[in-house]
Structures are given as C-alpha cells and as structure tokens.
Scaffold this active site. Sequence first.
Site, PDB file in Angstrom:
ATOM      1  N   CYS A 188      60.033  48.176   3.088  1.00 50.43           N
ATOM      2  CA  CYS A 188      60.115  46.753   3.450  1.00 50.43           C
ATOM      3  C   CYS A 188      59.222  46.417   4.648  1.00 50.43           C
ATOM      4  O   CYS A 188      57.999  46.382   4.493  1.00 50.43           O
ATOM      5  CB  CYS A 188      61.574  46.362   3.662  1.00 50.43           C
ATOM      6  SG  CYS A 188      61.837  44.603   3.469  1.00 50.43           S
TER       7      CYS A 188
ATOM      8  N   HIS B  38      65.026  48.840  -0.203  1.00 50.41           N
ATOM      9  CA  HIS B  38      65.649  49.703   0.817  1.00 50.41           C
ATOM     10  C   HIS B  38      66.505  50.796   0.182  1.00 50.41           C
ATOM     11  O   HIS B  38      67.730  50.665   0.137  1.00 50.41           O
ATOM     12  CB  HIS B  38      66.579  48.863   1.700  1.00 50.41           C
ATOM     13  CG  HIS B  38      65.894  47.881   2.560  1.00 50.41           C
ATOM     14  ND1 HIS B  38      65.452  48.177   3.823  1.00 50.41           N
ATOM     15  CD2 HIS B  38      65.582  46.599   2.355  1.00 50.41           C
ATOM     16  CE1 HIS B  38      64.893  47.115   4.355  1.00 50.41           C
ATOM     17  NE2 HIS B  38      64.954  46.137   3.482  1.00 50.41           N
TER      18      HIS B  38
ATOM     19  N   GLU C 206      67.398  53.393   1.423  1.00 45.88           N
ATOM     20  CA  GLU C 206      68.234  54.004   2.468  1.00 45.88           C
ATOM     21  C   GLU C 206      69.617  53.362   2.563  1.00 45.88           C
ATOM     22  O   GLU C 206      70.490  53.894   3.233  1.00 45.88           O
ATOM     23  CB  GLU C 206      67.516  53.949   3.829  1.00 45.88           C
ATOM     24  CG  GLU C 206      67.380  52.576   4.475  1.00 45.88           C
ATOM     25  CD  GLU C 206      66.204  51.751   3.944  1.00 45.88           C
ATOM     26  OE1 GLU C 206      65.616  52.123   2.909  1.00 45.88           O
ATOM     27  OE2 GLU C 206      65.893  50.722   4.564  1.00 45.88           O
TER      28      GLU C 206
HETATM   29  N1  LIG Z   1      64.226  44.045   5.291  1.00 44.87           N
HETATM   30  C1  LIG Z   1      63.052  43.956   5.856  1.00 44.87           C
HETATM   31  O1  LIG Z   1      62.477  44.941   6.327  1.00 44.87           O
HETATM   32  C2  LIG Z   1      62.505  42.581   5.978  1.00 44.87           C
HETATM   33  C3  LIG Z   1      61.087  42.500   6.408  1.00 44.87           C
HETATM   34  C4  LIG Z   1      60.854  41.236   7.209  1.00 44.87           C
HETATM   35  N2  LIG Z   1      61.042  40.060   6.423  1.00 44.87           N
HETATM   36  C5  LIG Z   1      59.467  41.287   7.831  1.00 44.87           C
HETATM   37  O2  LIG Z   1      58.696  40.421   7.650  1.00 44.87           O
HETATM   38  O3  LIG Z   1      59.147  42.189   8.499  1.00 44.87           O
END
Ligand SMILES: NC(=O)CC[C@H](N)C(=O)O
Length: 209
Positions: free
Chosen positions: A82, A183, A185
């Site tokens: 992410c 994710h 994790e």
């Molecule tokens: N769950 C996440 O890691 C979200 C990422 C977040 N929206 C960002 O721009 O970094």
Amino acid sequence: MTGRPVVGVLALQGDVREHLVALARAGADPVPVRREAELAAVHAVVLPGGESTTMSRLLRTFELLEPLRERIASGLPTYGSCAGMILLAREVLDTRADAVGVGGLDVTVRRNAFGRQVDSFETDLDVVGVVGPPVRAVFIRAPWVERVGDGVQVLARVPPGHGAADGRVVAVRQGSVLATSFHPEVTGDGRVHELFLRMVRESADGDMG
Ligand SMILES: NC(=O)CC[C@H](N)C(=O)O
C-alpha cells in the site's frame, strides 16, 4: 541461504507491528528499522502500509531516504504494501509534489485510487506465485498501478464485479522488488510474506553463485 533471513521493517509510521508478526510467522527474523546502521544489517526490507507522504517526510528527517534508495538500487529485496508500494513507484499520481519516494519499481501508481467514498474494500485475488485458494485482499485507501514498465511482472488484478477497479493491477514484481496495493499483513494469511521470503532466499543464493 541457510537459516532465517533478517528482514527489516521500516518503522517510522504505519502498520509496522503487523508486518513484524507476519514475517516471524513466515520464517524470518524481523527487526524494526529507524536508522541507517539498522538498515545496513538486514538481508531485505519491508515498507509497510500507512501514509506515504508522512513516511516520505520522516525518511528525510531520519536521513534514511538516500541510504534506502541506494540499497534498493543495488538489489536489496524489498516488499512494499500500500503506502510502501507508493514509495517504491517511479511515478505517483495524486500525491504531494514534495512526497519523494525511494524508487525500485518502474510503475506509475495512483494514490487513493479506489475512490474517496469507498475507503476500503475486500475481495479474493489470484496472485501469481501464491498457491492454494485465492488471497483475501484488504484494500485501505489503496493505490492501484496504472502503468507497468518493461521488466515488471503483473502478479494480480482486481477481478470483475468492482466497477472502475475491474482489471486494475494490484500486485507486481520487478526483480527482487515486490509490491501489493493490499495488506496481507492484516489477514493472518502468510502466503504473500512467504512469497517474499522465497524471493529473499533466491536473491541471496544468486549473490553467492
Ligand atoms: N493503507 C495505506 O497504506 C494507505 C496509503 C495512503 N492512502 C497513502 O497515500 O499513502
């Protein structure tokens, strides 16, 4: 490589603890990384989910941006989930101009791509390199990949039934760099971390051969 690889988790912000737990279960010796000396001691690194612009700022504050960029460029196996995927991407759409990344992945990602109304959603994904049933993927204000460069392998796409997200690329690999929009994790399914540890071992064995 014999024994457990030492895998750092960048521990400036985000869901560090969840990755430490997932890595230990998958067969690594995980360690939090906040300093250059800690980074120097790992066989691989994980960039966790969180907030990429905040992490970018903290990377500069902790003087880790350049060391991390250099180690990744010289082949350090790296997994970004992410926000971690955003930090690895060569190009990021819909971010702040001062949010500098660490590179390593020749892709263009769009931040918060799944839409502002839909903060998070879940779906089942087939992921190349993960055997068995589909992976339950949890997306939280996630990016998706809009361009993949030569040498980037697409590992997963959103299946039909999710509107504008259908077919979007959400997991990629380039050499020893792995990234997912979702994710793994947080679900207790260790198979994506196991895939990463296989990449870490392959990379170490390749170095020795
Ligand atoms: N769950 C996440 O890691 C979200 C990422 C977040 N929206 C960002 O721009 O970094």
